[in-house]
Design an enzyme around this catalytic site. Structure first.
Site, PDB file in Angstrom:
ATOM      1  N   GLU A  78       5.649   5.150   1.048  1.00 47.25           N
ATOM      2  CA  GLU A  78       6.450   6.262   0.431  1.00 47.25           C
ATOM      3  C   GLU A  78       5.706   7.583   0.139  1.00 47.25           C
ATOM      4  O   GLU A  78       4.791   7.710   0.494  1.00 47.25           O
ATOM      5  CB  GLU A  78       6.992   5.490  -0.910  1.00 47.25           C
ATOM      6  N   SER A 121       5.941   3.850  -9.569  1.00 43.41           N
ATOM      7  CA  SER A 121       4.722   3.278 -10.376  1.00 43.41           C
ATOM      8  C   SER A 121       4.998   1.729  -9.912  1.00 43.41           C
ATOM      9  O   SER A 121       4.450   0.854 -10.662  1.00 43.41           O
ATOM     10  CB  SER A 121       5.016   3.312 -11.775  1.00 43.41           C
ATOM     11  N   GLY A 147       1.113  10.739 -10.509  1.00 43.22           N
ATOM     12  CA  GLY A 147       0.570  11.097 -11.950  1.00 43.22           C
ATOM     13  C   GLY A 147      -0.532  12.223 -11.947  1.00 43.22           C
ATOM     14  O   GLY A 147      -1.087  12.394 -11.102  1.00 43.22           O
ATOM     15  N   GLU A 169       9.403   5.217 -16.362  1.00 44.49           N
ATOM     16  CA  GLU A 169       7.978   5.793 -16.266  1.00 44.49           C
ATOM     17  C   GLU A 169       7.730   6.612 -17.547  1.00 44.49           C
ATOM     18  O   GLU A 169       6.821   7.501 -17.444  1.00 44.49           O
ATOM     19  CB  GLU A 169       7.835   6.362 -15.102  1.00 44.49           C
ATOM     20  N   ARG A 183       2.278  13.259  -2.970  1.00 45.59           N
ATOM     21  CA  ARG A 183       1.169  12.278  -2.426  1.00 45.59           C
ATOM     22  C   ARG A 183       1.875  11.442  -1.373  1.00 45.59           C
ATOM     23  O   ARG A 183       3.116  10.833  -1.753  1.00 45.59           O
ATOM     24  CB  ARG A 183       0.604  11.306  -3.541  1.00 45.59           C
ATOM     25  N   ASN A 214       5.382  10.332  -3.066  1.00 49.96           N
ATOM     26  CA  ASN A 214       5.670  10.587  -4.559  1.00 49.96           C
ATOM     27  C   ASN A 214       5.455  12.204  -4.603  1.00 49.96           C
ATOM     28  O   ASN A 214       4.417  12.946  -4.353  1.00 49.96           O
ATOM     29  CB  ASN A 214       4.181  10.167  -5.315  1.00 49.96           C
ATOM     30  N   ASP A 249       1.792   7.807   0.595  1.00 48.02           N
ATOM     31  CA  ASP A 249       0.990   6.283   0.422  1.00 48.02           C
ATOM     32  C   ASP A 249       1.308   5.570   1.752  1.00 48.02           C
ATOM     33  O   ASP A 249       2.530   5.722   2.238  1.00 48.02           O
ATOM     34  CB  ASP A 249       1.609   5.533  -0.692  1.00 48.02           C
ATOM     35  N   TYR A 286      -2.548   0.683 -13.704  1.00 47.63           N
ATOM     36  CA  TYR A 286      -2.405   1.132 -15.020  1.00 47.63           C
ATOM     37  C   TYR A 286      -3.036   0.232 -16.048  1.00 47.63           C
ATOM     38  O   TYR A 286      -3.594   0.780 -17.266  1.00 47.63           O
ATOM     39  CB  TYR A 286      -0.803   1.451 -15.771  1.00 47.63           C
TER      40      TYR A 286
END
Length: 310
Positions: free
Chosen positions: A272, A152, A278, A30, A257, A274, A259, A218
């Site tokens: 998951e 990602s 980002g 990443e 974050r 994070n 998800d 992305y």
């Protein structure tokens, strides 16, 4: 903002008169996303008047971090988000943003994160580690195959039939020695950003892809981020509570974050965490912060101050 919080921020700001290292880049898969996040964070801190500089461990040794007032970690993936960098910073005596060693490591390990959630009674799809491409899968199809330690959505494949499993396993194994096969959940995907104890407004993700993969995140031009997400007040509160429980069960802290999927019956399924999401101005956490009335520069400063606040 409460008077108590204002006083804490003043004390934290007083500790940050020295140079601040914005850690970016690194050697993970990443790297390119991290360089973009780090550049955005660096510019925000400089606009706020901090003596911030970019620091890429690919270009200079970590030992040079000694003496920095603080490190803002914007390195995604392994080497930045998995606890190893956090451990080094603790050895150097440098405060840093986000989760500590344990929370970072557990969040990065999707399988052990899942097992911990299961032990806590939190809803998460069933999963199985496969050690080789020909090992039988005990889960009903379809399934999602992913590297156990990657971000990602790299190396992920939806698999409809057992015959396609070996190829998907090899795709994931190109990123990681541990490959996780997970129960497929049909429904809508949501994400909840956490800022300290506060859950920001949820975001509902919409993509034409099978799932929110790397291209959808992305490259695709038709991906949509709905914020507000469209949930009613009761569902929004329920999701916020679940996200906080999932986050803090791992020992995560500071910001991050979570998800989540919502199935057709309205049930939530944790995917998951994070711990270093980002941070470009088009990333999900800044989108949620903007909906809550928090500008990008203010968000970055809030995260920074959390590194040294009591």
């Amino acid at each position: 903002m409460s008077e108590q919080r204002q006083q804490a921020d003043k004390r934290a700001t007083a500790q940050l008169r020295g140079p601040i290292a914005v850690l970016l880049g690194g050697a993970s898969a990443e790297r390119e996303i991290s360089l973009r996040s780090g550049a955005a964070v660096l510019a925000a801190l400089q606009r706020r008047g901090y003596a911030a500089v970019a620091f890429d461990p690919q270009e200079q040794p970590l030992e040079r971090l000694r003496g920095y007032a603080c490190a803002f970690i914007a390195m995604h993936g392994r080497g930045g988000e998995d606890g190893t960098l956090q451990g080094a910073l603790e050895q150097f005596g440098v405060p840093y943003t986000g989760s500590g060693v344990l929370g970072s490591a557990l969040a990065m390990d999707k399988y052990r994160c899942k097992r911990l959630w299961q032990g806590c009674g939190l809803p998460t799809p069933a999963g199985q580690l496969l050690t080789d491409p020909d090992e039988p899968c005990a889960l009903p199809f379809p399934v999602i195959v992913k590297p156990a330690h990657e971000g990602s959505s790299l190396g992920m494949t939806r698999v409809e039939q057992p015959a396609a499993l070996p190829a998907a396993w090899r795709t994931a194994a190109a990123y990681d020695r541990q490959v996780l096969v997970e129960q497929w959940i049909s429904g809508e995907e949501y994400t909840v950003a956490l800022l300290g104890e506060r859950a920001l407004p949820s975001i509902r993700l919409e993509t034409s892809h099978d799932f929110f993969d790397f291209d959808a995140k992305y490259r695709a031009t038709d991906t949509k981020h709905h914020c507000p997400s469209g949930l009613d007040a009761a569902a929004e509160a329920e999701l916020a509570t679940l996200a906080r429980e999932a986050f803090y069960a791992l020992g995560a802290r500071g910001w991050g974050r979570v998800d989540v999927m919502r199935d057709s019956a309205g049930g939530w399924w944790l995917l998951e965490v994070n711990t270093i999401p980002g941070m470009t101005d088009h990333s999900l956490v800044p989108i949620a912060a903007a909906q809550a009335g928090i500008g990008f520069d203010e968000l970055v400063e809030h995260i920074l101050l959390g590194a040294v606040s009591p």
